[in-house]
Structure formats: structure tokens, C-alpha cells
Design a protein around this motif. Structure first.
Motif, PDB file in Angstrom:
ATOM      1  N   GLY A 212       0.879  -1.189   0.053  1.00  0.00           N
ATOM      2  CA  GLY A 212      -0.157   0.168  -0.030  1.00  0.00           C
ATOM      3  C   GLY A 212       0.910   1.228   0.242  1.00  0.00           C
ATOM      4  O   GLY A 212       2.239   1.171   0.293  1.00  0.00           O
ATOM      5  N   ILE A 257     -10.594   3.751   6.936  1.00  0.00           N
ATOM      6  CA  ILE A 257     -10.711   3.966   5.577  1.00  0.00           C
ATOM      7  C   ILE A 257     -11.234   5.244   4.937  1.00  0.00           C
ATOM      8  O   ILE A 257     -10.809   6.069   4.369  1.00  0.00           O
ATOM      9  CB  ILE A 257     -11.029   2.698   4.710  1.00  0.00           C
ATOM     10  CG1 ILE A 257     -10.071   1.521   5.043  1.00  0.00           C
ATOM     11  CG2 ILE A 257     -11.070   3.029   3.452  1.00  0.00           C
ATOM     12  CD1 ILE A 257     -10.957   0.161   4.508  1.00  0.00           C
ATOM     13  N   LYS A 261      -8.572   7.905   4.545  1.00  0.00           N
ATOM     14  CA  LYS A 261      -8.339   7.825   3.059  1.00  0.00           C
ATOM     15  C   LYS A 261      -6.924   6.757   2.929  1.00  0.00           C
ATOM     16  O   LYS A 261      -6.177   6.786   1.885  1.00  0.00           O
ATOM     17  CB  LYS A 261      -7.963   8.995   2.330  1.00  0.00           C
ATOM     18  CG  LYS A 261      -9.022  10.202   2.435  1.00  0.00           C
ATOM     19  CD  LYS A 261     -10.377   9.762   2.037  1.00  0.00           C
ATOM     20  CE  LYS A 261     -11.551  10.717   2.285  1.00  0.00           C
ATOM     21  NZ  LYS A 261     -12.723  10.570   1.858  1.00  0.00           N
ATOM     22  N   ASP A 263      -5.142   2.763   2.043  1.00  0.00           N
ATOM     23  CA  ASP A 263      -5.478   2.097   1.140  1.00  0.00           C
ATOM     24  C   ASP A 263      -4.903   0.608   1.731  1.00  0.00           C
ATOM     25  O   ASP A 263      -5.046  -0.308   0.965  1.00  0.00           O
ATOM     26  CB  ASP A 263      -4.885   2.166  -0.310  1.00  0.00           C
ATOM     27  CG  ASP A 263      -3.114   2.543  -0.163  1.00  0.00           C
ATOM     28  OD1 ASP A 263      -2.794   2.204   0.892  1.00  0.00           O
ATOM     29  OD2 ASP A 263      -2.530   2.661  -1.276  1.00  0.00           O
ATOM     30  N   SER A 264      -4.302   0.593   2.911  1.00  0.00           N
ATOM     31  CA  SER A 264      -3.832  -0.600   3.435  1.00  0.00           C
ATOM     32  C   SER A 264      -3.684  -0.403   5.109  1.00  0.00           C
ATOM     33  O   SER A 264      -3.571   0.370   5.654  1.00  0.00           O
ATOM     34  CB  SER A 264      -2.648  -0.942   2.731  1.00  0.00           C
ATOM     35  OG  SER A 264      -1.596   0.309   2.856  1.00  0.00           O
ATOM     36  N   ILE A 293      -9.586  -3.052   0.354  1.00  0.00           N
ATOM     37  CA  ILE A 293      -8.387  -2.633   1.226  1.00  0.00           C
ATOM     38  C   ILE A 293      -7.527  -3.948   1.244  1.00  0.00           C
ATOM     39  O   ILE A 293      -7.834  -4.935   1.212  1.00  0.00           O
ATOM     40  CB  ILE A 293      -8.831  -2.674   2.730  1.00  0.00           C
ATOM     41  CG1 ILE A 293      -7.737  -2.019   3.550  1.00  0.00           C
ATOM     42  CG2 ILE A 293      -9.386  -4.164   3.318  1.00  0.00           C
ATOM     43  CD1 ILE A 293      -7.516  -0.494   3.477  1.00  0.00           C
TER      44      ILE A 293
END
Length: 536
Positions: A212, A257, A261, A263-264, A293
Motif C-alpha cells: 500500500g 479507511i 483515506k 489504502d492498506s 483494502i
């Protein structure tokens, strides 16, 4: 084992802790020491400090969190803030190693200015050696083990100037004596408020990983029920595993998330995979609600994961499981039995094939230098066989998959672990003071100037071990190299980095092929880059 607790840190939603309608209460200052020497850049989420802050935050205490990566001059800002506000205490979280050095540096400067404000330490190391820790003149109180409830109770008592004897989980100074109260009970994580990530600047804490661009550290459980002989879980968490439900993990991930914001998610549980149903239920929720995710770094055991149902593995892959951390420890069966690992080397091969099938990367952790015998000749033979067996096993694993990462460490005895007393009986001398533990590292910052404490492994072998984990395996891991390359903004810098890497990789592969680790001039040059380029 994942070494992060100031005491331990779960999260989820709860209705049991209501926000106080009263005016804001006094302040609590918390400091997260850097885990590496100052020349090395490091950032992350101080999960341990968030864990002990969540109840206080709900109660409207002003919690101020400081760390070298959050402020330019932490101690200057801490002193300035304390002079202008009513502060109940300074709390410091520390694991064994450089965090002790940095934590004591801050504690000393704070105590010089505010001698009447108590300084509280917690985390893995103070929990292992609370009496030795509290004997330091810059520390007044130690919170042992899980501090999620203990620390808020302590803050309440200090604010009201009450006696501390009724609070479990403390070791503290009182009238030239050291008082130790009974252990605290395990925290029920589903009854706790969520971690207050809003107390820190998240943008300063996120980093890129193999899976990520914006990876957020997270924890869903603490403790581990297993009995590895080198581990101190038995001391800190009494081999008790407690965890959030799958439903609450999903709610937290969804919120994090959306809000930040990311992503991992990097999972920092000591053992995420204890309960297969919890893992499966979480994955089903991720699929049902289409939560996109990637998640990784999740720690688990080879034998246990190998016994997971195919359906669970398919769900893990489908929901973005990108990397699993596992302690393989050794390719030598005698070594595995000595540390009560409860597995055999063949199971490591089976597990590797399983992860390769589902395209999930493995971050393997190996160790070497176990105290086998009081006879030095027997020890020499055993350690040599440890190296031979483990490197042979890694060769077999590389033939299955070239995408995994291997780390190799010299065994370090920790007080409270079953192997500690054995090590002492073989001539190991443990530090006698808190300061002595500040340079206690499994993998040295400078392998050419490291301090070797074990008598059953040679300095040359210790250097070779560091060379393997930092240099050989590090450069053979293409994901890590790509990740480092992304940190270089200059096009010329990127070109030089990639060109140098390609040349060095040829040397590394030749060293590995022929198992030739003498004359490590190339490794020495690598350590200088490691130290001064500030990429790693």
C-alpha cells in the motif's frame, strides 16, 4: 511476537464509556521514544499511547502525544506546554533498546524542570522488569502489562492525590520503598472505546509498504496462548489472548479507511490468527460490504495457519491479505524443540507452498545462537549446524517462491522467558540497570561495532547474521527495493539507486549461491548507505 504495548492496544466501538459533559480536565502528556538511533528516520502510529488515552479522551482530559516524528523538538514543546497548563503526569512507552535511551533523555530533562510531576513508564520492557525500571531516578511509577484501564485509574488517583495501593498493575516508589500491587486483569476489548487516532497528525504517521501507498498501523488483539521459549508474552500477558470481534474490526477498518483515506492496514497483533472463525467472519464482512483494502504484516503460526480450511485461505486472498509474518525460527529440529516451537521444519515448507498458491507474501523471522550446552565445543558444533540447517531450509523455500522476505537475528535472552535462566546458567550476563538495556538489539545498527553478550556465538557469526538479514535477504527482496525507490524524489537519485542496486544484487546473489560471507567489504559499504542515506 509483536513488541508494542504501553501497554497494549485494541480498539472498537463501545457504549460503556460516555463523554463527560463537564468542562475539560487537566492535561496528560505522553511521549513515544524513537525505536532507532537518531540518524535513522522512523515514523508510525504510537498505538500503545492511543490505547491508554481512549478512556481519558472520552472523559475530556487533554491528552498531548509527542514523538520525534510528530514534532521538531519534542522536549522543548513538552516543557513549554507544561509551563502553561496543569499537567497531571508524563507517560513514556518503551520497548527494550533505543527507546529506553530516548525515553530516559526526555524523562531527565522533564524532571529537571518539573520535579513534582510524576513520570510514568509502561510498555514491554517496564512490564518485564518493573522494579529495575522504577529504580531509575527519573522514573516514579511503572504500569505493568495492559494499561488500557490501569493508566486512566492512575491518572484519576494522581489528580485527586489519592493512595495508589488500590490500583492493580502498578510498581512505584513511596517513602524510599518500592511498592508492587497485584497484577491487573485482562481487558475485554469489545468493551473499550475505539483508539483516538484524532489525537495525532495521521499524515505524519503513514508510510508506504509492499502492499500500500498509505498504510495505517492497527491492532485487533493482544497476547498469545502459545509457549515459545524465547518469548516474554508469558510475563506480560500470561499467555492470555483477548481480541476484538470480527464485527468490531470491520467497523473500525471501515471508519479508518473513510476518515483517513488509507489504502492498506498493517496489523500488529502478537498473533492475529488464533481464532480461524474470527478471521473468516472478518473476511466475509469485507466481501459482503465490498470494502476495498489491502492488509498485511499479520502475525501467525505455521502449524495453525496450515490447518486453516481452504475456504478461509480463499477468503483471505479475496479480501486483500497481502503478507503474513511468521516465526519460522530455525531449520534445525533440535533448535525448534529446544524453544518449544511445537512444529517441525517440514511444516514450514508446506506453509510456504500454501502461501505461494494463494499469492500471499511471507515475512519469515529466523533466529540463531541458542544456548545448547555448557560445553563450549558442543555449543560451537550446534550453532554451526543451526546455520547450515537454516540456510539449507531457506534455499528450499526460495525454490518454492522468490517473493518472500527472510530476517535472521541472534537470539537474545529476555528476563521472564523460559530460555533466560538457561542462558544465564551458560554464562550470559544480563544488564543490571535500565540504562544497560538501551543498546540491546536483535539486529545491530552497525554490525561492525556491535556488542556481543552471548558466549556461545562468535562476533564473526553475529556479523554474518546481521549481514544476511540486512543485506543479503534485504536486497533479494524486490518489493522492499521498489518501496525504497519510491522514497527518492530526484530522477537522478532514482537512476543512481537502481543502477547501484542492480550491480550490488549480482554480488549478493553470488554470495548466496556459494554461501560465501567472508571479506564483507560490500556489506560494510551497504551499512554506510544504511546509516547516512536515510532511506531505510
Amino acid at each position: 511476537m509483536t513488541f508494542l504495548i504501553f501497554l497494549t492496544m485494541p480498539l472498537n466501538t463501545s457504549k460503556n464509556f460516555k463523554t463527560s459533559p463537564k468542562l475539560p480536565k487537566p492535561s496528560v502528556i505522553l511521549y513515544f521514544p524513537t525505536p532507532f538511533p537518531y540518524h535513522r528516520p522512523w515514523k508510525g502510529v504510537p498505538l500503545a499511547l492511543l490505547a491508554i488515552s481512549r478512556i481519558l479522551d472520552k472523559e475530556r482530559y487533554t491528552v498531548k502525544i509527542y514523538a520525534p516524528f510528530l514534532q521538531n523538538n519534542s522536549i522543548k514543546e513538552i516543557i513549554k506546554y507544561t509551563k502553561q497548563n496543569k499537567v497531571v503526569c508524563l507517560g513514556v512507552s518503551a520497548m527494550t533498546g533505543f527507546q529506553i535511551y530516548d525515553g530516559l533523555k526526555i524523562s531527565k530533562q522533564f524532571k529537571k524542570v518539573f520535579s513534582k510531576i510524576p513520570i510514568i513508564w509502561g510498555g514491554w520492557h517496564p512490564s518485564i522488569l518493573p522494579i529495575q525500571t522504577v529504580k531509575n531516578k527519573f522514573i516514579d511509577i511503572v504500569v505493568r502489562g495492559q494499561g488500557d484501564k490501569t493508566f486512566p485509574r492512575l491518572v484519576h488517583a494522581l489528580e485527586k492525590k489519592q493512595n495508589l495501593k488500590s490500583i492493580n498493575g502498578l510498581t512505584y516508589k513511596y517513602k524510599n520503598k518500592i511498592i508492587t500491587t497485584p497484577d491487573s486483569t485482562p481487558v475485554k476489548l469489545d468493551d473499550m472505546p475505539p483508539l483516538p487516532y484524532h489525537l495525532i497528525n495521521i499524515d505524519k504517521c503513514l508510510w508506504g509498504t509492499e502492499y500500500g501507498v498509505k498504510t495505517l498501523p492497527y491492532i485487533s488483539s493482544y497476547g498469545c496462548p502459545h509457549r515459545c521459549g524465547f518469548c516474554v508474552e508469558e510475563v506480560v500477558n500470561k499467555r492470555h489472548w483477548t481480541a476484538l470481534s470480527a464485527q468490531n474490526i470491520f467497523k473500525e477498518w471501515k471508519t479508518l479507511i473513510k476518515k483517513y483515506k488509507v489504502d492498506s492496514i498493517a496489523v500488529y497483533d502478537s498473533n492475529f490468527f488464533v481464532n480461524e472463525k474470527r478471521v473468516s467472519d472478518l473476511c466475509k464482512l469485507l466481501v459482503k460490504y465490498k470494502l476495498n483494502i489491502k492488509w498485511g504484516n499479520a502475525n501467525g503460526r505455521v502449524r495453525q495457519l496450515s490447518q486453516f480450511k481452504p475456504e478461509t485461505w480463499k477468503l483471505m486472498k479475496k479480501t486483500g491479505c497481502a503478507m503474513i509474518l511468521t516465526g519460522a525460527e530455525s531449520g534445525n529440529q533440535k533448535a525448534l524443540d529446544l524453544i518449544s516451537k511445537d512444529m517441525n521444519a517440514e511444516e514450514i515448507i508446506t506453509f510456504t507452498k500454501l502461501c505461494h498458491k494463494y499469492k500471499i507474501k511471507i515475512l519469515y523471522s529466523f533466529l540463531v545462537g541458542l544456548p545448547w550446552s555448557k560445553n563450549s565445543s558442543e555449543n560451537k558444533i550446534f550453532v554451526a549446524d543451526e546455520y547450515k540447517s537454516t540456510l539449507s531450509l531457506i534455499d528450499k523455500l526460495l525454490k518454492i517462491s522468490t517473493t518472500n522476505r527472510y530476517t535472521y537475528y541472534v537470539f537474545l535472552p529476555y528476563p521472564g522467558a523460559p530460555m533466560f535462566h538457561r542462558a544465564v546458567s551458560f554464562g550470559y550476563i544480563a544488564p543490571k540497570t535500565l540504562v544497560g538495556w538501551s543498546n540491546y538489539l536483535m539486529s545491530p545498527e552497525d554490525a561492525f561495532q556491535s556488542v556481543l553478550r552471548q558466549k556461545w556465538i562468535t562476533p564473526k557469526q553475529a556479523t554474518m547474521t546481521a549481514m544476511l538479514t540486512q543485506y543479503i535477504f534485504g536486497l533479494m527482496d524486490l518489493d522492499s527495493i521498489n518501496m525504497l525507490s519510491q522514497r527518492i524524489n530526484s530522477k537522478i537519485g532514482k537512476f543512481i539507486f537502481k543502477f547501484t542496486y542492480k550491480i550490488t544484487l549480482i554480488i549478493v546473489k553470488l554470495r548466496w549461491k556459494y554461501k560465501y560471507f567472508d571479506l564483507p567489504l560490500d556489506y560494510w559499504l551497504f551499512t554506510q548507505v544504511h546509516k547516512y542515506a536515510r532511506l531505510i
